[in-house]
Structures are given as C-alpha cells and as structure tokens.
Scaffold this motif. Sequence first.
Motif, short mmCIF file in Angstrom:
data_model
loop_
_atom_site.label_atom_id
_atom_site.label_comp_id
_atom_site.label_asym_id
_atom_site.label_seq_id
_atom_site.Cartn_x
_atom_site.Cartn_y
_atom_site.Cartn_z
N ASP A 296 0.31 13.59 -2.02
CA ASP A 296 -1.11 14.42 -2.07
C ASP A 296 -2.28 13.55 -1.34
OD1 ASP A 296 -1.25 12.06 -3.67
OD2 ASP A 296 -1.65 13.14 -5.65
N LEU A 297 -1.41 12.62 -0.73
CA LEU A 297 -2.61 11.48 0.26
C LEU A 297 -3.29 10.72 -0.38
CD1 LEU A 297 -3.61 14.27 2.99
CD2 LEU A 297 -1.83 12.58 2.83
N SER A 298 -2.91 10.59 -1.83
CA SER A 298 -3.66 9.36 -2.67
C SER A 298 -2.98 8.17 -2.33
CB SER A 298 -3.36 9.70 -4.08
OG SER A 298 -2.20 9.64 -4.40
N LEU A 299 -4.06 6.84 -2.20
CA LEU A 299 -3.38 5.61 -1.91
C LEU A 299 -3.72 4.85 -3.05
CD1 LEU A 299 -5.41 5.26 1.36
CD2 LEU A 299 -3.26 5.84 0.97
N HIS A 300 -2.43 3.72 -3.26
CA HIS A 300 -2.40 2.94 -4.35
C HIS A 300 -2.04 1.56 -3.67
CE1 HIS A 300 -2.05 6.02 -7.13
NE2 HIS A 300 -1.39 6.93 -6.12
N HIS A 301 -2.78 0.59 -4.33
CA HIS A 301 -2.74 -0.66 -3.78
C HIS A 301 -1.90 -1.63 -4.76
CE1 HIS A 301 -3.70 -4.53 -1.52
NE2 HIS A 301 -4.06 -5.19 -2.34
N VAL A 302 -0.65 -1.84 -4.56
CA VAL A 302 0.25 -2.35 -5.75
C VAL A 302 0.36 -3.82 -5.50
CG1 VAL A 302 2.59 -2.10 -6.54
CG2 VAL A 302 1.31 -0.24 -5.43
N VAL B 96 6.71 9.69 -2.95
CA VAL B 96 6.05 8.91 -1.94
C VAL B 96 6.01 9.27 -0.29
CG1 VAL B 96 6.03 6.49 -1.18
CG2 VAL B 96 6.45 7.03 -3.48
N ARG B 97 4.79 9.15 0.14
CA ARG B 97 4.90 9.67 1.63
C ARG B 97 5.37 8.29 2.47
NH1 ARG B 97 -0.16 11.36 5.12
NH2 ARG B 97 0.99 12.42 6.94
N LYS B 98 4.50 7.32 2.26
CA LYS B 98 4.99 6.02 2.94
C LYS B 98 4.73 4.78 2.10
CE LYS B 98 0.95 5.76 6.01
NZ LYS B 98 0.38 5.47 7.38
N VAL B 99 5.33 3.77 2.45
CA VAL B 99 4.97 2.34 1.89
C VAL B 99 4.76 1.46 3.19
CG1 VAL B 99 5.60 0.71 0.23
CG2 VAL B 99 6.44 3.09 -0.27
N ASP C 287 0.81 -1.24 0.16
CA ASP C 287 0.09 -0.09 -0.07
C ASP C 287 0.82 1.05 -0.18
OD1 ASP C 287 -2.57 -1.32 -0.12
OD2 ASP C 287 -1.99 -1.78 2.09
N VAL C 288 0.67 2.05 -1.18
CA VAL C 288 1.55 3.41 -1.22
C VAL C 288 0.86 4.48 -0.89
CG1 VAL C 288 3.28 4.32 -2.74
CG2 VAL C 288 3.14 1.97 -2.86
N LEU D 187 10.94 1.14 1.42
CA LEU D 187 10.72 0.43 -0.09
C LEU D 187 10.88 1.32 -1.27
CD1 LEU D 187 7.97 -2.08 0.89
CD2 LEU D 187 10.26 -2.54 1.29
N VAL D 188 11.62 0.67 -2.11
CA VAL D 188 11.79 1.54 -3.42
C VAL D 188 11.69 0.48 -4.53
CG1 VAL D 188 13.37 3.26 -2.58
CG2 VAL D 188 14.48 1.03 -3.53
N LYS D 189 11.35 1.11 -5.89
CA LYS D 189 11.10 0.28 -7.09
C LYS D 189 12.22 0.56 -7.82
CE LYS D 189 8.43 0.33 -11.42
NZ LYS D 189 7.77 1.09 -12.23
N VAL D 190 12.76 -0.74 -8.15
CA VAL D 190 13.91 -0.60 -9.13
C VAL D 190 13.69 -1.20 -10.43
CG1 VAL D 190 16.40 -1.75 -9.37
CG2 VAL D 190 15.47 -1.45 -7.10
N ASP D 191 13.98 -0.20 -11.53
CA ASP D 191 13.81 -0.22 -12.82
C ASP D 191 15.06 -0.84 -13.41
OD1 ASP D 191 10.98 0.30 -12.83
OD2 ASP D 191 11.60 2.50 -12.73
#
Length: 623
Positions: free
Chosen positions: A388-394, A405-408, A383-384, A490-494
Amino acid sequence: MAERNQAGFTDQSLIRNFCIIAHIDHGKSTVADRILQLSGVVAARDMHDRFLDRMEIEQERGITIKSQAVRVPWTFDGQEYTLGMIDTPGHVDFSYEVSRSLAACEGAVLLVDATQGIEAQTLSNLFMAIDHDLTIIPVLNKIDLPSAEPDKHAEEIAGLLGIDQADVLRVSGKTGEGVPELLDRIVTDIPAPHGDKKAPARALIFDSVYDSYRGIVTYIRMVDGVLRSRQKIRMMSLGTVHDPIELGVISPDMKPTKQLCAGEVGYIITGVKDVSQSKVGDTITEESNPASQALPGYRDPQPMVYSGLFPIDNAQFPDLRDALDKLKLNDAALVYEPETSVALGFGFRCGFLGLLHMEIVSERLSREFGLDLISTAPNVTYDVEMEDLSLHHVTNPSEFPDGKVRKVTEPMVAADIITPREFIGSVMELCQDHRGQMGTMEYLSPERVEMHYRIPLAEIVFDFFDQLKSRTRGYASLDYHEDGEQEADLVKVDILIQGETVDAFSAIVHRDRAYSYGVMMTKKLRKLIPRQQFEIPVQAAIGSRIIARETISALRKDVLAKCYGGDITRKRKLLEKQKAGKKRMKMLGHVEVPQEAFVAALATDEPTDKDTKDKIRAARKAQ
C-alpha cells in the motif's frame, strides 16, 4: 610548563596541541607512556604500562577505549613549551572518539607499526586528520623488534603522504629510542593555537565524565578568550548558567588553576549532577561577557548496530536508565530509547557503532553499575515499503510489519581491506559469501594489496572480522564506513514456542539464510528450555510458513511400575489414560522460559566467559 606572564596568561605561542592516531595495536599508548616519562610528569615509582588507560577493562583487554588528554612540559632550544597530548583509540568502533580528539588539536602524530606497515584504520584516521586540516607527523614505531622492516614501510608512508623517506621518524615506544626527536619535531612542525585571547571566551566541550562525588567533569578546549574560576559560565546550546567550583589542567592528574586561556586544554567542574546539563560539542562562554556565536561542535554519530538491553531483574529498570544517562556523558556515541518486550519486560533499545562498542558498553554497565543484563541479538536498521506504499523504519525485528512487502532496503558499507597478496583469493571468497560486491584493488607495495568492497552492514557486524583474521592468519585489516542503501530479499524469521511467538528471538535475515537460522535457534532452544509434563514444539516460521521444528519431549511418570504381570489390556488401559491426560495438559499448558535460557540463546557465538557458561549449565540442569 610554559610560564604564565604577569597577567597570569600562558604564552599562546608556546602551546602545542596534538593527538596520536594509529591502527589498533600499533603502540599509541606505549609511545604516550614514554612521553610521560621523558617529560617528568609521572614519577618512576608511579609509572606502569598503558598509564593513560584508566579503566580496568582497558588494562585487561590491552586496548584503548577512551581518548585521554594530558598536559606535559618539554624544553627545546632552552625554551619550555606546553604540549597538550591526546591518546586516542585505534579500533574502528571508536572512530568517533578520534574525530572529537582531532577537533581539539592542531597536529597529529601518525603512528605505523614497523612490522606490519600501513593498515586500514591507519588510512581512515589519516584521512580524518587531513579533513581537519591538521599537520601530520609520520612515525614508524616498534623499530626495536627483530621482524621490523623500517625502510620498506617508510617508503610506503612517504609514497602515501608525498614526502621524502627521511622525513619519516623512527621510534621505539618500548625502549624510548627516537621519542625525544619526536617531541622536538612536534615543537617545530605543529603550529601554535590561533585563538584570540582578547575575544569573549569560547570553549569547546570535547568529552565529559560523571564523578559520583563532584558531579559532571567537563573536558574543554579553549578556542578564544579566558575562563576564570568562580565566574559564572553559560552553556550556549542548552542556555543553562552555572557557577564553576573548579577549573584546571590534566597533567596527568587534575591540577586546579585560576584560569584557562585560549589554546589550552583543561577541565571544568560545576558541581551539577543532572546529566542533561552537559552535552559534548556544546560551547561554554562567560555569562558576564558572552560570545555572540557558538562553535560548530560535532556531527552526531549514526549508530551502525542496534540491540536491546534488558535487566534480568525488572526492578533494576530505573537503575539501568540512570546508568545509561551517566555512561552517555563518557560515551557520546551511545544512543538509546525505552523499549518493551513481551518476553523480557522493560528495557532500552541501544544504538552502537559496532559489535565491540556494544560489548564494551554492556561490560561497563555490568562492572561500573552492578547491573545484570540480557542483550538481544544485534541487528541493523531497515526500510520496509508495503504494497500500500506505506513506509516503515525498522530498528527491531518486532517492528517488522505484517502483510505483503513490496521491497526492503538495507544499509551498505564501503569496506577497505588491506591484506598480503597471497590471501587475495581467500578474501574474495569471504566477501562473496557475505554478499559483497567487488570494487577496485590497488597494490600498496609488491607484497600488500588494498581491496575495496561494497557489503551489506548486516553481514559485516556479526562474524566477518573474525573470519577475515582467520583466513589471512591475522595479517588482514578492515575499515568500513556508510555507503548508502540497497534493496535486498530479506524476511523476518519468528521463533514460536508452544505456538506463541517469542519476540526476543525474532530476526531479520536474508531469505537464503533463513532456514539455517531457524534450524540453529530451534536446536539451541530445545537444549535450553526445561522439559515440562507435556510435549513442547519449538518452531521457526516466515509469516505463517513453518521452516524448522524441534520438539522438547515430555516428562513421563512410569505408570506401569505397579504392574508386575497380568494381562496386556491392563497396561494398555493405563497408558491410554495417561495419554488422554497429557493431551489435556498440552491444551492448557503454559511454557515458562528461564532467564538463563535467554542469556544463552541470545549469545552471538560460543560463550567464553565463566559467568555465561555457568548460566547455560544452570539452564540445562533445570531440565
């Protein structure tokens, strides 16, 4: 079998339904073999080891993947009883199979290896059986082995269950010693089913399988009433009505009967081939006299690990969809939805209960349906929360949002590890390396200890179990279950090839591990991607920051071969001309990554099977 009375009903008081539960490799299937032999339902010439493990992959690996129900007769005090037995899997990844089996029984045989004692999954299965309010019969197996310590482990079991040590049965699944006494104990201790055979029919679907000739075969446990052949039935949650072509019992092959009564376990075939017409946990009732209330059914399992499955040949996508639909009948824990990848094309994002579950599903799709698949690296859900306080379920690294990113938050598990006391230090070190938080520690006996840790699920699903077994010489056991969430860095590695992101190789990792992942993937891809006429950079990046790079050198024509002497300026002119041409090719060049490179690069560890090794060799040969 227990005799049917004049009305054709099986006497409910003579039915005993039970399942066999244990840690993996504690001898459930072997004990089931001896029960089949003693009851006489399998002829000696037809008998083979692990008789109820019907799948080829089960026989090869020596593990039970699917629960198998079978009906056997047993005579006690001159009265013949009907025993409904379910052999269950032992691995933690198939615990959903065990929970469904428990709902179809009144009792459970808790099997413990006399050489190893209580292990993590033993406790997990025991607590599940207690939650279902089942009668527990504790049994020590493998007492014939020289290393068996039955007295010591019987004391452990007695202390756990609060019973007398003499109440723990001792059997040998290999020799058959003690198995008749076990069957007598099942008859005397496990209660008869409590269903009302005069009420409207209610049957619980606890499993199903797809037969290419007869359609969906549904396995049911009769709770109330009677189901008769050739009478219309209704699926209560789906609302569909069917005309069954056959119903019967499994003993151990399918045997048609005229009816199934309350308390019996059997099967029903409707001839329907649409896989959406059957759902595990649904209630079956008669259309002419329907029940007013459905049975509670099952809680849907929550996937622990997600991975993408893509056909190597995109033309096989419809075949993959049909295969997953049919496999879902036989594996209720499988969850999937369509997914598109820029690199891999059309496929499905699948949810699994663990890495072994994922491996078994991929293997079954390959063997049973003839599909050639690529599996992406497994990952868990996150959960990211953005600035802007938007939430994303990844559920997929490609879904990880760009920007600040505010928090993961990541899922956590409560891990129970049972190990000999001399390995406590090694286990603690392993758990700390995997970001584990120490909980309590309890001694089951002077030699064995149970340790409780809270660990991120992402750390458990990759190589944790293998390392645990390696550090404890195979003596430790692991069980885990969901335990909320935790904020993490946590970070995303491309992974970029020629400056273009390849979504199939992206991963979400802890910041401390990002560099090692980037180095590992870039080195692996440098060996797998064929060389081109121009130089190819392979890079790992976090956002816009490059953290690792490997370069695939260009194929070069020897332009100086025609120079057999002469002035150096002639040679320099030819090299500069070639260099300018390479520069233009580098600007316009497009890199094609072969499918074999994807298969090899996405392997989670060193390949062991011949097919994968051949694909890697083919990719390297193409260079």
